[in-house]
Design a protein around this motif. Structure first.
Motif, short mmCIF file in Angstrom:
data_model
loop_
_atom_site.label_atom_id
_atom_site.label_comp_id
_atom_site.label_asym_id
_atom_site.label_seq_id
_atom_site.Cartn_x
_atom_site.Cartn_y
_atom_site.Cartn_z
N GLN A 109 -4.21 -6.00 3.04
CA GLN A 109 -5.45 -5.27 3.26
C GLN A 109 -5.20 -3.78 3.42
N ALA A 110 -4.17 -3.43 4.20
CA ALA A 110 -3.86 -2.03 4.43
C ALA A 110 -3.41 -1.34 3.13
N PHE A 111 -2.69 -2.09 2.29
CA PHE A 111 -2.23 -1.50 1.03
C PHE A 111 -3.41 -1.11 0.14
N TRP A 112 -4.32 -2.06 -0.09
CA TRP A 112 -5.42 -1.80 -1.02
C TRP A 112 -6.47 -0.86 -0.42
N ASP A 133 6.87 -3.96 -8.32
CA ASP A 133 6.04 -5.16 -8.29
C ASP A 133 5.88 -5.72 -6.88
N THR A 134 6.28 -4.96 -5.87
CA THR A 134 6.07 -5.36 -4.48
C THR A 134 5.61 -4.15 -3.67
N ILE A 135 4.88 -4.42 -2.60
CA ILE A 135 4.45 -3.35 -1.70
C ILE A 135 5.66 -2.72 -1.03
N GLU A 153 -1.19 6.31 8.37
CA GLU A 153 -2.47 5.59 8.38
C GLU A 153 -2.27 4.13 7.96
N PHE A 154 -1.39 3.91 7.01
CA PHE A 154 -1.08 2.56 6.52
C PHE A 154 -0.55 1.69 7.65
N GLY A 156 -4.95 -3.97 13.30
CA GLY A 156 -5.33 -5.33 12.95
C GLY A 156 -4.59 -6.36 13.78
N ARG A 157 -3.31 -6.12 14.02
CA ARG A 157 -2.52 -7.06 14.82
C ARG A 157 -3.02 -7.09 16.26
#
Length: 217
Positions: free
Chosen positions: A91-94, A143-145, A164-165, A172-173
């Motif tokens: 979620q944080a990535f996108w 191909d990975t975060i 921020e990421f 969220g945690r």
């Protein structure tokens, strides 16, 4: 599965020998290059050995590879807790990281014709500078975060968005931990109410029994 031979480009035909010694021509799909692995179905076998949805699910997990390893401090985390953690990373990535990367010229491609759901991320112009067969993983494409994070973490222009990421993941945690605590408290209250109700019923039952015994004959 077969490995695409050297010199073969998308649209070219190359030949493979099947288990029954028959030779079959294979047309190299779009975005497939020498060294890539292809899944080939023998003539008459129209059922793929893997459901496309299973392939897409595996590729979704591949995107998070390296980001869902529990730390030593939380090595006893349950599978459900680890899944929530990885969901927060995605979620944080996108929501936070990718929009910023896109503004700096990053693009991605998603495979829809084979290897369903596989994503490659490219920094500014890297996908146009050289032939795909010369591109190196975690240098010219990712191909990975985790691969992206490890690449940009030392670049000053990404410093703020990286903060921020990680802050988004931490928030969220904390929310999930608070929800877990509240759920546990609600469960304790329900257990106490149940015990109190049971104790009241036992007391009434005991009082009634005593009264009936004490009556004179």
């Amino acid at each position: 599965t077969v490995i695409v031979p050297e010199g073969v480009m998308p649209g070219d035909t190359f030949h493979v020998r099947l288990d029954n010694n028959q030779v079959m021509g294979v047309i190299c799909p779009k975005d497939v290059h020498p060294g890539d692995q292809l899944l080939i179905l023998e003539p008459g076998n129209y059922t793929p050995p893997l459901d496309p949805r299973a392939i897409a699910h595996w590729n979704a997990r591949q995107l998070l590879h390296g980001m869902n390893e529990p730390s030593k401090k939380y090595s006893t985390a349950s599978a459900e807790e680890e899944h929530k953690s990885t969901s927060l990373v995605e979620q944080a990535f996108w929501k936070i990281l990718w929009p910023h990367l896109h503004l700096h010229g990053w693009v991605y491609s998603r495979t829809t014709e084979y290897n369903f759901g596989y994503i490659r991320f490219y920094p500014l112009h890297s996908h146009k500078l050289m032939a795909k067969k010369l591109q190196r993983l975690n240098v010219h494409y990712f191909d990975t975060i985790k691969g992206i994070v490890d690449w940009i973490v030392t670049m000053p222009k990404y410093g703020k968005v990286m903060e921020e990421f990680y802050a988004h993941i931490d928030q969220g945690r904390k929310k999930e931990m608070m929800a877990t605590v509240l759920d546990a408290e609600d469960t304790d209250i329900m257990d106490e109410d149940a015990e109190a109700s049971l104790g009241s019923n036992v007391s009434k039952s005991t009082t009634g029994t005593t009264a009936s015994i004490s009556e004179p004959a």
